[in-house]
Write a protein that holds these residues in place. Structure first.
Motif, PDB file in Angstrom:
ATOM      1  N   UNK A 113      -6.461  50.375 -88.016  1.00 48.21           N
ATOM      2  CA  UNK A 113      -6.001  49.550 -89.132  1.00 48.21           C
ATOM      3  C   UNK A 113      -4.533  49.167 -88.956  1.00 48.21           C
ATOM      4  N   UNK A 114      -3.743  50.105 -88.444  1.00 49.51           N
ATOM      5  CA  UNK A 114      -2.327  49.800 -88.230  1.00 49.51           C
ATOM      6  C   UNK A 114      -2.150  48.717 -87.174  1.00 49.51           C
ATOM      7  N   UNK A 115      -3.014  48.712 -86.149  1.00 49.52           N
ATOM      8  CA  UNK A 115      -2.944  47.668 -85.135  1.00 49.52           C
ATOM      9  C   UNK A 115      -3.259  46.305 -85.734  1.00 49.52           C
ATOM     10  N   UNK A 116      -4.261  46.269 -86.624  1.00 51.15           N
ATOM     11  CA  UNK A 116      -4.621  45.001 -87.276  1.00 51.15           C
ATOM     12  C   UNK A 116      -3.461  44.510 -88.137  1.00 51.15           C
ATOM     13  N   UNK A 117      -2.861  45.431 -88.887  1.00 50.11           N
ATOM     14  CA  UNK A 117      -1.726  45.055 -89.740  1.00 50.11           C
ATOM     15  C   UNK A 117      -0.557  44.581 -88.892  1.00 50.11           C
ATOM     16  N   UNK A 118      -0.318  45.266 -87.768  1.00 57.89           N
ATOM     17  CA  UNK A 118       0.777  44.871 -86.882  1.00 57.89           C
ATOM     18  C   UNK A 118       0.538  43.493 -86.285  1.00 57.89           C
ATOM     19  N   UNK A 119      -0.709  43.205 -85.951  1.00 56.28           N
ATOM     20  CA  UNK A 119      -1.037  41.912 -85.346  1.00 56.28           C
ATOM     21  C   UNK A 119      -0.811  40.767 -86.327  1.00 56.28           C
ATOM     22  N   UNK A 120      -1.179  40.996 -87.575  1.00 60.45           N
ATOM     23  CA  UNK A 120      -1.050  39.936 -88.585  1.00 60.45           C
ATOM     24  C   UNK A 120       0.174  40.142 -89.473  1.00 60.45           C
ATOM     25  N   UNK A 121       1.193  40.817 -88.960  1.00 62.09           N
ATOM     26  CA  UNK A 121       2.339  41.179 -89.811  1.00 62.09           C
ATOM     27  C   UNK A 121       3.038  39.956 -90.398  1.00 62.09           C
ATOM     28  N   UNK A 122       3.115  38.865 -89.621  1.00 63.01           N
ATOM     29  CA  UNK A 122       3.793  37.675 -90.147  1.00 63.01           C
ATOM     30  C   UNK A 122       2.981  37.008 -91.243  1.00 63.01           C
ATOM     31  N   UNK A 123       1.667  37.047 -91.095  1.00 60.32           N
ATOM     32  CA  UNK A 123       0.818  36.524 -92.173  1.00 60.32           C
ATOM     33  C   UNK A 123       0.984  37.361 -93.440  1.00 60.32           C
ATOM     34  N   UNK A 124       0.992  38.683 -93.275  1.00 57.69           N
ATOM     35  CA  UNK A 124       1.160  39.589 -94.424  1.00 57.69           C
ATOM     36  C   UNK A 124       2.519  39.350 -95.085  1.00 57.69           C
ATOM     37  N   UNK A 125       3.552  39.211 -94.261  1.00 56.56           N
ATOM     38  CA  UNK A 125       4.901  38.982 -94.809  1.00 56.56           C
ATOM     39  C   UNK A 125       4.949  37.639 -95.536  1.00 56.56           C
ATOM     40  N   UNK A 126       4.306  36.612 -94.943  1.00 60.27           N
ATOM     41  CA  UNK A 126       4.327  35.286 -95.564  1.00 60.27           C
ATOM     42  C   UNK A 126       3.620  35.300 -96.913  1.00 60.27           C
ATOM     43  N   UNK A 127       2.440  35.919 -96.971  1.00 58.83           N
ATOM     44  CA  UNK A 127       1.692  35.991 -98.236  1.00 58.83           C
ATOM     45  C   UNK A 127       2.473  36.814 -99.256  1.00 58.83           C
ATOM     46  N   UNK A 128       3.058  37.921 -98.805  1.00 59.28           N
ATOM     47  CA  UNK A 128       3.824  38.781 -99.703  1.00 59.28           C
ATOM     48  C   UNK A 128       5.012  38.012-100.293  1.00 59.28           C
ATOM     49  N   UNK A 129       5.762  37.336 -99.438  1.00 62.61           N
ATOM     50  CA  UNK A 129       6.937  36.580 -99.909  1.00 62.61           C
ATOM     51  C   UNK A 129       6.491  35.460-100.846  1.00 62.61           C
ATOM     52  N   UNK A 130       5.388  34.780-100.495  1.00 58.60           N
ATOM     53  CA  UNK A 130       4.905  33.676-101.322  1.00 58.60           C
ATOM     54  C   UNK A 130       4.494  34.163-102.711  1.00 58.60           C
ATOM     55  N   UNK A 131       3.748  35.267-102.753  1.00 62.58           N
ATOM     56  CA  UNK A 131       3.286  35.794-104.046  1.00 62.58           C
ATOM     57  C   UNK A 131       4.466  36.286-104.885  1.00 62.58           C
ATOM     58  N   UNK A 132       5.366  37.019-104.266  1.00 64.51           N
ATOM     59  CA  UNK A 132       6.527  37.539-105.007  1.00 64.51           C
ATOM     60  C   UNK A 132       7.402  36.389-105.492  1.00 64.51           C
ATOM     61  N   UNK A 133       7.625  35.398-104.620  1.00 62.76           N
ATOM     62  CA  UNK A 133       8.460  34.268-105.022  1.00 62.76           C
ATOM     63  C   UNK A 133       7.814  33.493-106.168  1.00 62.76           C
ATOM     64  N   UNK A 134       6.504  33.249-106.055  1.00 65.73           N
ATOM     65  CA  UNK A 134       5.815  32.530-107.132  1.00 65.73           C
ATOM     66  C   UNK A 134       5.879  33.318-108.436  1.00 65.73           C
ATOM     67  N   UNK A 135       5.727  34.635-108.345  1.00 67.89           N
ATOM     68  CA  UNK A 135       5.775  35.477-109.545  1.00 67.89           C
ATOM     69  C   UNK A 135       7.165  35.457-110.169  1.00 67.89           C
ATOM     70  N   UNK A 136       8.185  35.537-109.324  1.00 69.48           N
ATOM     71  CA  UNK A 136       9.568  35.519-109.842  1.00 69.48           C
ATOM     72  C   UNK A 136       9.855  34.181-110.531  1.00 69.48           C
ATOM     73  N   UNK A 137       9.437  33.082-109.885  1.00 72.50           N
ATOM     74  CA  UNK A 137       9.661  31.762-110.481  1.00 72.50           C
ATOM     75  C   UNK A 137       8.912  31.642-111.808  1.00 72.50           C
ATOM     76  N   UNK A 138       7.650  32.097-111.805  1.00 80.40           N
ATOM     77  CA  UNK A 138       6.848  32.041-113.037  1.00 80.40           C
ATOM     78  C   UNK A 138       7.470  32.905-114.135  1.00 80.40           C
TER      79      UNK A 138
END
Length: 759
Positions: A19-44
């Motif tokens: 599971x850690x390998x999968x997370x490491x492979x898609x780390x930029x996707x995870x970071x992008x979704x995380x930043x997008x959700x947090x940013x949208x929540x903060x703006x809202x």
């Protein structure tokens, strides 16, 4: 042996590192979704309007009463639920809105239609109902009324107005009987007032016209006594009218209750209730029969069980009856209410009879005084009559006014069941948006969404990405793992500069090195690198398969194009030749040949020329390389029918000849899924290796080519994993990683070229 390997690989358990390998492979996707959700929540959160909430508390005061069989909490719950629904009804909301309109802050609150762009389309009642929240406190008679608004003052105002509106409506219902009496007295009072004014005017006019202003003392006394009797008669008639009005109202209420009870009587004869009654009677009879026997005591298990059954049936019967009566009556105990009505009607009838008798007696007395007045002179009779009527009207008006005030006080003093326990206070801080909670939810959703998306993409991904994918989908013994061979542009540029400055044999040598670097022939130009060591490990695993004293024919293929099979087989050929063994590499990829480019040889006069026209000896097509012990047969011209040439007996002849001259015969073949060339050659060789390139090979394709080989009674000996990154794929317990850690980091910079750069 291989079947056993399949069984072992199929039973691999999932580890946390997977599971850690999968997370490491898609780390930029995870970071992008995380930043997008947090940013949208903060703006809202920071753009959402602040919502304030205020709550008032009311209590339902209701007398407790015994049920048909035993008491239950169902009645209380029903009454509370009824009042909650009443609170949400339009009459109560309109009453609350009327209170709101009289507030000082009404002009500035959102409930004012004037504060909206389209006032005609805004419904204050609908807005109140939408934002209203009502809940009952468990196991209490308390009801909490909450209201949310963007204006803190409005939240407080509406919560209090709703509580007061419900209380007013409840009081109105409780005062309905007194209201009828007050309205009756009010009408009589208005009528008496008009009569009084008329009598006063008539008396004044008569005195002026006749010039009479005084009556004799005897006449005055008779008038006084007659007026007193008339007053008593008017009072008695009023009491009689009030009693009759009250009796009519109570009789009407009783009639409604009788209709209800008649309906309930029909409902309680339903099959369910009849069955429960029969069950109670049967169990009671059985209980008494068993109790009469000497062997049965009251605590006998069978008697205890029967008693429990009887109690449960009674409870269920009572609940069913209560459900019916509560729904129909709108009160917790309709029988008690009916009994109260009957008691009130009895009292009202007695009061009416007493008042009626009093009226009859007073009328007789009044008639007697009227006869006495009729004996007076005519002028005095008329004046006496006018004087008496005026005094009667005066006293009647005074009496009615007193009774009216009494009725009005009685009406106001009658209270309903609703008590306001606590008024809403001005909220100090908004309840929404909850910044901390929203941020926490955003963090959880962002991480969860990112990680979930990575696992989803991983499950949908058909490419071979990790060693677990190799074990699960390739299911072949791993012959070797080859790192990604880097060719740095800076090294190529450096070599080109060196070539420009060099002359003679040195220049040719540099050109040869440059060609090998571009061809990634790393085992020759960088034999001490970690990548070359990986090829030597591959060589060791292949040599172990070779029978002593016999040559080994080896076929290398891949599932699809651009997986590096030609690069791997050429480096493997160099590694085998470094063992002082005679090695020949045959380029049998007759569709897209590559070996002549890797070793900088002419493609013509190759294997296809021999297979197509074998008048010449095979030795004439063998080409020497600049590497000791390594010969090559290039592909030759591109034939129109490669598969037929490779399937011919001449190909068998080629292999037989080469086995007599060489220790290792390496065959570079086309991708298996693309053409059938590799499948044709699979049964002609001793060893079959499948190159699997990480991030390139497809799981479904690999499964398919294995099935194809099974259909021709052949299989792959093992797999060569290509294009790995040692830090990413090896654990600290694997040899290659250790080699890379201790030697590769220094050699990695040297993989592109042999000559050292001058400082």
């Amino acid at each position: 042996m291989q079947d056993q390997f399949y069984e072992q690989t199929e039973e691999q358990e999932i580890k946390l590192t997977d599971y850690l390998h999968i997370i490491s492979r898609y780390k930029w996707l995870i970071i992008a979704i995380f930043v997008l959700v947090v940013a949208a929540t903060v703006i809202y959160t920071f753009h959402s309007p602040k919502i304030y909430s205020a709550s008032s508390t009311i209590m339902l005061e209701e007398k407790s009463s015994e049920n048909l069989l035993f008491s239950s909490m169902a009645n209380k719950a029903t009454s509370i639920n009824n009042y909650i629904e009443i609170l949400k009804s339009r009459p109560v909301l309109e009453a609350a809105y009327s209170i709101i309109q009289n507030s000082e802050i009404y002009p500035e609150i959102p409930l004012n239609p004037a504060n909206h762009e389209e006032p005609d389309k805004f419904s204050p009642i609908g807005a109140i109902k939408e934002k209203l929240a009502v809940e009952s406190q468990r196991e209490t008679d308390i009801i909490k009324i909450s209201y949310e608004s963007t204006h803190p003052g409005e939240a407080k105002l509406v919560a209090n107005a709703l509580a007061l509106g419900l209380q007013n409506k409840d009081n109105e219902y409780a005062r309905i009987e007194f209201k009828n009496v007050r309205e009756f007295l009010e009408n009589r009072l208005d009528e008496t007032e008009r009569r009084l004014r008329n009598s006063e005017e008539d008396l004044r006019s008569y005195k002026i016209d006749k010039g009479i202003s005084m009556l004799s003392e005897e006449t005055t006394q008779i008038i006084e006594q007659s007026a007193e009797l008339e007053l008593l008669l008017s009072e008695a008639e009023t009491e009689y009218a009030v009693a009759k009005n009250r009796l009519d109202f109570l009789t009407s209420e009783l009639s409604d209750q009788d209709k209800l009870l008649s309906d309930v009587n029909s409902i309680i004869t339903t099959p369910l209730l009849e069955q429960l009654r029969r069950e109670i009677v049967t169990n009671q009879s059985k209980y008494l029969n068993l109790l009469s026997k000497p062997s049965y005591s009251p605590d006998h298990p069978e008697l205890v069980a029967l008693k429990n059954q009887i109690d449960n049936a009674k409870r269920q019967l009572n609940e069913e009856i209560q459900k019916t009566t509560n729904v129909k009556a709108g009160t917790a105990d309709p029988l008690v209410y009916r009994a109260d009505l009957i008691s009130s009607i009895s009292k009202a009838r007695v009061e009416k009879n007493i008042a009626e008798s009093k009226v009859e007696n007073l009328r007789k007395s009044v008639e007697q005084y009227n006869r006495q007045l009729s004996l007076l002179p005519d002028a005095e009779i008329e004046l006496a009559r006018l004087e008496r009527n005026n005094r009667i009207n005066e006293k009647t008006y005074t009496m009615l006014n007193e009774k009216f005030e009494e009725a009005r006080i009685a009406e106001k003093s009658k209270m309903g069941k609703i008590r306001i326990v606590e008024e809403a206070q001005l909220p100090e801080a908004p309840i929404k948006p909850n910044k901390k909670m929203n941020l926490l939810i955003a963090i959880v959703l962002g991480l969860g969404g990112g990680i979930g998306s990575s696992f989803l993409l991983h499950s949908l991904d058909s490419k071979i990405r990790t060693f677990d994918d190799v074990r699960n989908y390739v299911s072949l013994p791993i012959l070797g793992t080859i790192p990604f061979i880097r060719v740095h542009d800076s090294d190529i540029d450096y070599l080109e500069k060196q070539i420009k400055n060099a002359t003679g044999e040195g220049k040719e040598e540099l050109k040869h090195i440059k060609q090998q670097v571009e061809s990634r022939l790393i085992t020759n130009y960088a034999p001490k690198s970690s990548t070359s060591e990986s090829f030597r490990m591959l060589r060791t695993n292949i040599v172990a398969k070779k029978k002593k004293g016999q040559p080994l024919s080896l076929l290398v293929t891949s599932s699809g194009p651009k997986e590096g099979k030609s690069t791997i087989i050429s480096n493997l050929a160099v590694a085998l030749s470094q063992m002082d063994k005679k090695v020949i590499l045959v380029d049998l990829d007759l569709r897209r040949p590559m070996q002549h480019k890797i070793f900088n040889l002419e493609k013509n006069e190759g294997i296809s020329d021999f297979l197509y026209d074998h008048d010449k000896e095979l030795e004439t097509f063998i080409k020497k390389t600049k590497i000791d012990n390594l010969d090559i047969i290039t592909s030759g011209f591109i034939p129109p029918n490669p598969s037929e040439l490779l399937a011919s007996s001449h190909m068998d002849e080629v292999l037989d000849i080469l086995k007599q001259k060489y220790d290792y015969i390496l065959l570079d073949t086309p991708p298996t899924m693309a053409v059938t060339d590799s499948i044709i050659l699979a049964k002609k060789v001793d060893f079959r290796a499948l190159v699997v390139r990480i991030n390139q090979a497809d799981k479904i394709v690999i499964k398919r080519i294995k099935e194809i080989l099974d259909n021709v009674d052949s299989d792959f000996t093992g797999a060569i994993i290509n294009g790995i990154h040692p830090q990413k794929y090896y654990s600290s317990y694997e040899y290659n990683y250790y080699y890379y850690y201790y030697y590769g980091k220094e050699d990695e910079k040297k993989d592109g070229a042999l000559p050292k750069k001058s400082s």
